[in-house]
Motif scaffolding. Sequence first.
Motif, PDB file in Angstrom:
ATOM      1  N   THR A  42      -8.808  10.459 -19.638  1.00  0.00           N
ATOM      2  CA  THR A  42      -7.278  10.223 -19.917  1.00  0.00           C
ATOM      3  C   THR A  42      -6.549  10.771 -18.885  1.00  0.00           C
ATOM      4  OG1 THR A  42      -7.106  12.234 -21.255  1.00  0.00           O
ATOM      5  CG2 THR A  42      -7.670  10.052 -22.254  1.00  0.00           C
ATOM      6  N   ASP A  43      -7.012  11.491 -17.876  1.00  0.00           N
ATOM      7  CA  ASP A  43      -6.038  12.108 -16.591  1.00  0.00           C
ATOM      8  C   ASP A  43      -6.211  11.155 -15.568  1.00  0.00           C
ATOM      9  OD1 ASP A  43      -5.531  14.278 -18.149  1.00  0.00           O
ATOM     10  OD2 ASP A  43      -7.502  15.351 -17.358  1.00  0.00           O
ATOM     11  N   CYS A  44      -6.928  10.164 -15.519  1.00  0.00           N
ATOM     12  CA  CYS A  44      -7.240   8.868 -14.389  1.00  0.00           C
ATOM     13  C   CYS A  44      -5.757   8.259 -14.519  1.00  0.00           C
ATOM     14  CB  CYS A  44      -8.336   8.325 -14.701  1.00  0.00           C
ATOM     15  SG  CYS A  44      -8.510   6.995 -13.428  1.00  0.00           S
ATOM     16  N   LEU A  45      -5.156   8.134 -13.261  1.00  0.00           N
ATOM     17  CA  LEU A  45      -4.033   7.242 -13.252  1.00  0.00           C
ATOM     18  C   LEU A  45      -4.350   5.904 -12.761  1.00  0.00           C
ATOM     19  CD1 LEU A  45      -1.069   6.964 -13.512  1.00  0.00           C
ATOM     20  CD2 LEU A  45      -0.685   7.854 -11.267  1.00  0.00           C
ATOM     21  N   CYS A  46      -4.146   4.818 -13.370  1.00  0.00           N
ATOM     22  CA  CYS A  46      -4.336   3.422 -13.020  1.00  0.00           C
ATOM     23  C   CYS A  46      -3.267   2.751 -12.340  1.00  0.00           C
ATOM     24  CB  CYS A  46      -5.192   2.809 -14.089  1.00  0.00           C
ATOM     25  SG  CYS A  46      -6.738   3.577 -14.630  1.00  0.00           S
ATOM     26  N   ILE A  47      -3.257   2.248 -11.116  1.00  0.00           N
ATOM     27  CA  ILE A  47      -2.144   1.499 -10.906  1.00  0.00           C
ATOM     28  C   ILE A  47      -2.587  -0.233 -10.437  1.00  0.00           C
ATOM     29  CG2 ILE A  47      -0.629   1.335  -8.773  1.00  0.00           C
ATOM     30  CD1 ILE A  47      -0.857   4.154  -8.470  1.00  0.00           C
ATOM     31  N   GLU A  48      -1.942  -1.068 -11.280  1.00  0.00           N
ATOM     32  CA  GLU A  48      -2.296  -2.459 -11.103  1.00  0.00           C
ATOM     33  C   GLU A  48      -1.424  -3.172 -10.052  1.00  0.00           C
ATOM     34  OE1 GLU A  48      -3.922  -5.194 -11.145  1.00  0.00           O
ATOM     35  OE2 GLU A  48      -4.352  -4.866 -13.239  1.00  0.00           O
ATOM     36  N   LEU A  49      -1.926  -3.653  -8.960  1.00  0.00           N
ATOM     37  CA  LEU A  49      -1.352  -4.172  -8.102  1.00  0.00           C
ATOM     38  C   LEU A  49      -1.592  -5.327  -7.837  1.00  0.00           C
ATOM     39  CD1 LEU A  49      -2.400  -1.540  -5.274  1.00  0.00           C
ATOM     40  CD2 LEU A  49      -0.175  -1.745  -6.365  1.00  0.00           C
ATOM     41  N   ALA A  50      -2.511  -6.115  -8.451  1.00  0.00           N
ATOM     42  CA  ALA A  50      -2.834  -7.428  -8.697  1.00  0.00           C
ATOM     43  C   ALA A  50      -1.837  -8.391  -9.559  1.00  0.00           C
ATOM     44  CB  ALA A  50      -4.002  -7.749  -9.296  1.00  0.00           C
ATOM     45  N   SER A  51      -1.618  -9.489  -9.289  1.00  0.00           N
ATOM     46  CA  SER A  51      -0.792 -10.497  -9.888  1.00  0.00           C
ATOM     47  C   SER A  51      -1.235 -10.742 -11.120  1.00  0.00           C
ATOM     48  CB  SER A  51      -0.495 -11.728  -9.324  1.00  0.00           C
ATOM     49  OG  SER A  51      -1.555 -12.348  -8.715  1.00  0.00           O
ATOM     50  N   THR A  52      -0.528 -11.500 -12.200  1.00  0.00           N
ATOM     51  CA  THR A  52      -1.116 -11.886 -13.557  1.00  0.00           C
ATOM     52  C   THR A  52      -2.233 -12.440 -13.380  1.00  0.00           C
ATOM     53  OG1 THR A  52       1.477 -11.987 -14.268  1.00  0.00           O
ATOM     54  CG2 THR A  52      -0.236 -12.912 -15.563  1.00  0.00           C
ATOM     55  N   PRO A  53      -3.200 -12.347 -14.199  1.00  0.00           N
ATOM     56  CA  PRO A  53      -3.248 -11.552 -15.329  1.00  0.00           C
ATOM     57  C   PRO A  53      -3.613 -10.112 -15.091  1.00  0.00           C
ATOM     58  CG  PRO A  53      -5.281 -12.644 -15.232  1.00  0.00           C
ATOM     59  CD  PRO A  53      -4.623 -13.284 -14.077  1.00  0.00           C
ATOM     60  N   GLY A  54      -3.852  -9.753 -13.881  1.00  0.00           N
ATOM     61  CA  GLY A  54      -4.186  -8.245 -13.461  1.00  0.00           C
ATOM     62  C   GLY A  54      -5.609  -8.022 -13.828  1.00  0.00           C
ATOM     63  N   GLY A  55      -6.234  -6.687 -13.599  1.00  0.00           N
ATOM     64  CA  GLY A  55      -7.510  -6.413 -13.887  1.00  0.00           C
ATOM     65  C   GLY A  55      -7.729  -5.468 -15.248  1.00  0.00           C
ATOM     66  N   PHE A  56      -6.702  -5.047 -15.945  1.00  0.00           N
ATOM     67  CA  PHE A  56      -6.605  -4.172 -16.675  1.00  0.00           C
ATOM     68  C   PHE A  56      -6.534  -4.661 -18.242  1.00  0.00           C
ATOM     69  CE2 PHE A  56      -5.854  -1.378 -13.269  1.00  0.00           C
ATOM     70  CZ  PHE A  56      -6.435  -0.364 -13.302  1.00  0.00           C
ATOM     71  N   ALA A  93       0.688  -1.309   0.114  1.00  0.00           N
ATOM     72  CA  ALA A  93       0.105   0.145   0.008  1.00  0.00           C
ATOM     73  C   ALA A  93       0.801   1.243   0.004  1.00  0.00           C
ATOM     74  CB  ALA A  93      -0.977   0.094   1.275  1.00  0.00           C
ATOM     75  N   GLU A  94       1.969   1.395   0.647  1.00  0.00           N
ATOM     76  CA  GLU A  94       2.832   2.666   0.930  1.00  0.00           C
ATOM     77  C   GLU A  94       3.429   2.576  -0.562  1.00  0.00           C
ATOM     78  OE1 GLU A  94       5.596   2.163   4.077  1.00  0.00           O
ATOM     79  OE2 GLU A  94       4.159   2.592   5.642  1.00  0.00           O
ATOM     80  N   GLY A  95       3.786   1.623  -1.142  1.00  0.00           N
ATOM     81  CA  GLY A  95       4.465   1.728  -2.511  1.00  0.00           C
ATOM     82  C   GLY A  95       3.617   2.107  -3.657  1.00  0.00           C
ATOM     83  N   ALA A  96       2.205   1.912  -3.467  1.00  0.00           N
ATOM     84  CA  ALA A  96       1.160   2.225  -4.447  1.00  0.00           C
ATOM     85  C   ALA A  96       1.153   3.855  -4.172  1.00  0.00           C
ATOM     86  CB  ALA A  96      -0.097   1.696  -4.032  1.00  0.00           C
ATOM     87  N   ILE A 156      -0.035   1.733 -14.798  1.00  0.00           N
ATOM     88  CA  ILE A 156       1.225   1.350 -14.331  1.00  0.00           C
ATOM     89  C   ILE A 156       1.276   0.002 -13.552  1.00  0.00           C
ATOM     90  CG2 ILE A 156       2.985   1.846 -12.582  1.00  0.00           C
ATOM     91  CD1 ILE A 156       2.123   4.766 -13.018  1.00  0.00           C
ATOM     92  N   LYS A 157       1.912  -1.030 -13.929  1.00  0.00           N
ATOM     93  CA  LYS A 157       2.222  -2.192 -13.443  1.00  0.00           C
ATOM     94  C   LYS A 157       2.819  -1.980 -12.103  1.00  0.00           C
ATOM     95  CE  LYS A 157       1.582  -4.793 -17.984  1.00  0.00           C
ATOM     96  NZ  LYS A 157       2.306  -5.427 -18.885  1.00  0.00           N
ATOM     97  N   ALA A 158       2.482  -2.591 -11.004  1.00  0.00           N
ATOM     98  CA  ALA A 158       3.142  -2.407  -9.845  1.00  0.00           C
ATOM     99  C   ALA A 158       2.941  -3.494  -8.899  1.00  0.00           C
ATOM    100  CB  ALA A 158       2.647  -1.134  -9.139  1.00  0.00           C
ATOM    101  N   ALA A 159       3.031  -4.756  -9.500  1.00  0.00           N
ATOM    102  CA  ALA A 159       3.165  -5.956  -8.872  1.00  0.00           C
ATOM    103  C   ALA A 159       4.523  -6.143  -8.031  1.00  0.00           C
ATOM    104  CB  ALA A 159       3.095  -7.150  -9.580  1.00  0.00           C
ATOM    105  N   SER A 160       4.400  -6.919  -6.739  1.00  0.00           N
ATOM    106  CA  SER A 160       5.424  -7.325  -6.225  1.00  0.00           C
ATOM    107  C   SER A 160       6.269  -6.093  -5.340  1.00  0.00           C
ATOM    108  CB  SER A 160       6.630  -7.929  -6.987  1.00  0.00           C
ATOM    109  OG  SER A 160       5.967  -9.335  -7.431  1.00  0.00           O
ATOM    110  N   LEU A 161       5.432  -5.334  -5.001  1.00  0.00           N
ATOM    111  CA  LEU A 161       6.024  -3.889  -4.590  1.00  0.00           C
ATOM    112  C   LEU A 161       6.939  -4.076  -3.387  1.00  0.00           C
ATOM    113  CD1 LEU A 161       3.221  -1.310  -4.969  1.00  0.00           C
ATOM    114  CD2 LEU A 161       5.482  -1.203  -6.154  1.00  0.00           C
ATOM    115  N   PRO A 162       6.590  -4.852  -2.417  1.00  0.00           N
ATOM    116  CA  PRO A 162       7.305  -5.084  -1.108  1.00  0.00           C
ATOM    117  C   PRO A 162       8.821  -5.058  -1.341  1.00  0.00           C
ATOM    118  CG  PRO A 162       5.449  -6.424  -0.585  1.00  0.00           C
ATOM    119  CD  PRO A 162       5.445  -5.786  -2.074  1.00  0.00           C
TER     120      PRO A 162
END
Length: 286
Positions: A231-245, A134-137, A258-264
Motif C-alpha cells: 500500500t506504500d507503492c505509488l502508481c502513476i498512470e501515464l497512458a491514455s484511456t483506458p490506462g493500465g490500472f 517523463a519530467e512531469g512523471a 495517480i492519473k497523469a495523462a497529457s502531462l506536457p
Amino acid sequence: MVEMNNFGIIGGDKRQIYLAKSLVADGYNVYTFGFDQAEEIKGTIPASCEEIALLCHNLIFPLPVTFDGVYLNAPYAKEKMLLTDHLAGQMKGKRIFGGMISRLKATSPLWEQAECLDYSTREEFAVQNAVPTAEGALEIAMRESLGTLNGSRCLVVGYGRIGKVLSDMLAGLGAKVTVAARKPSDLSWISLHGYQCLDIHKMEGNTDFNFIFNTVPALIFYRKLLSKLSTDCLCIELASTPGGFDFDAAEKLGISVIKAASLPGKVAPKAAGEIIKNTIYNMLEE
C-alpha cells in the motif's frame, strides 16, 4: 481575403497560447478564437471563427480537439462551443491541424471537405513530448511520495518512447530501475541498457516496488496483481484511456494511483507549444 502568412488558432489550453506567441515571434499574423478568459496574447488578433475562416488557410485546433465529441476543447472561452455542421461548413477547403483529429471529423461529414491533418500522430511530435512527460512523471513522484527516488525500486511498464526516456531519467537519479515489456526485442534492449527486465505477462512474482510508472494503454494491473503490491507503492498512470490500472480495485485495496495523462500541456506548456509549432512547420514543408 485569405493570406498564406496568416494562422488561425481555434481553442486550446496554455500550449496553444504559447504556440500563438511563438508564431507571432516568427513573423506570422495570428488570429485567435476561444481565449476570452486567458491572459492577453500579445501580437495576436482575437476574431470569430467566421473571420478566421475568411482570413486564414491554415487553422490550428487543440489536442485533443474535443474531449466529448460535442464541444470544442476551449477551457479559456466564455461559452462552450458546439462542433456543428455549420462550423465544419465554414472550413471547406481549409487546411486543419489538430490533435486526435478523428474526433473532430466524427462530429460532421462536412469536415471531409477540408484537409484535416493530425499533428499528434507524427513521430517527431511523440518523441519530443516524451521528455516533458517523463519530467512531469518525476515531479509527481517526488511531490507525492515521502521517500526519495534515489535508491528506490522503480518499475516502468512499457518500453516505448516515454518508457525509454523515463528509465534513463530514473537511473540518472540513482533509482533501481526495472522495465517490463512484451516484445523479446525490447527485453533485449532493456537488459543491454543495464536495467532489470521483466516480461509483462509474468509480473505476479515481481511486485516489490516503491514506484510504478505505466505507459501501456491496456489493462495490466488487475485486482489480483494489485493485491500483491504494498500500500506504500505509488502508481502513476501515464497512458491514455483506458490506462493500465483497475482504478476501482486499486481504491478498494488502498493502492494510490495517480492519473497523469497529457502531462506536457500541464507541466511544460511553453515547450509543448513549440513542439506543436515545429511539427506543423514540418508538415507544411512536406
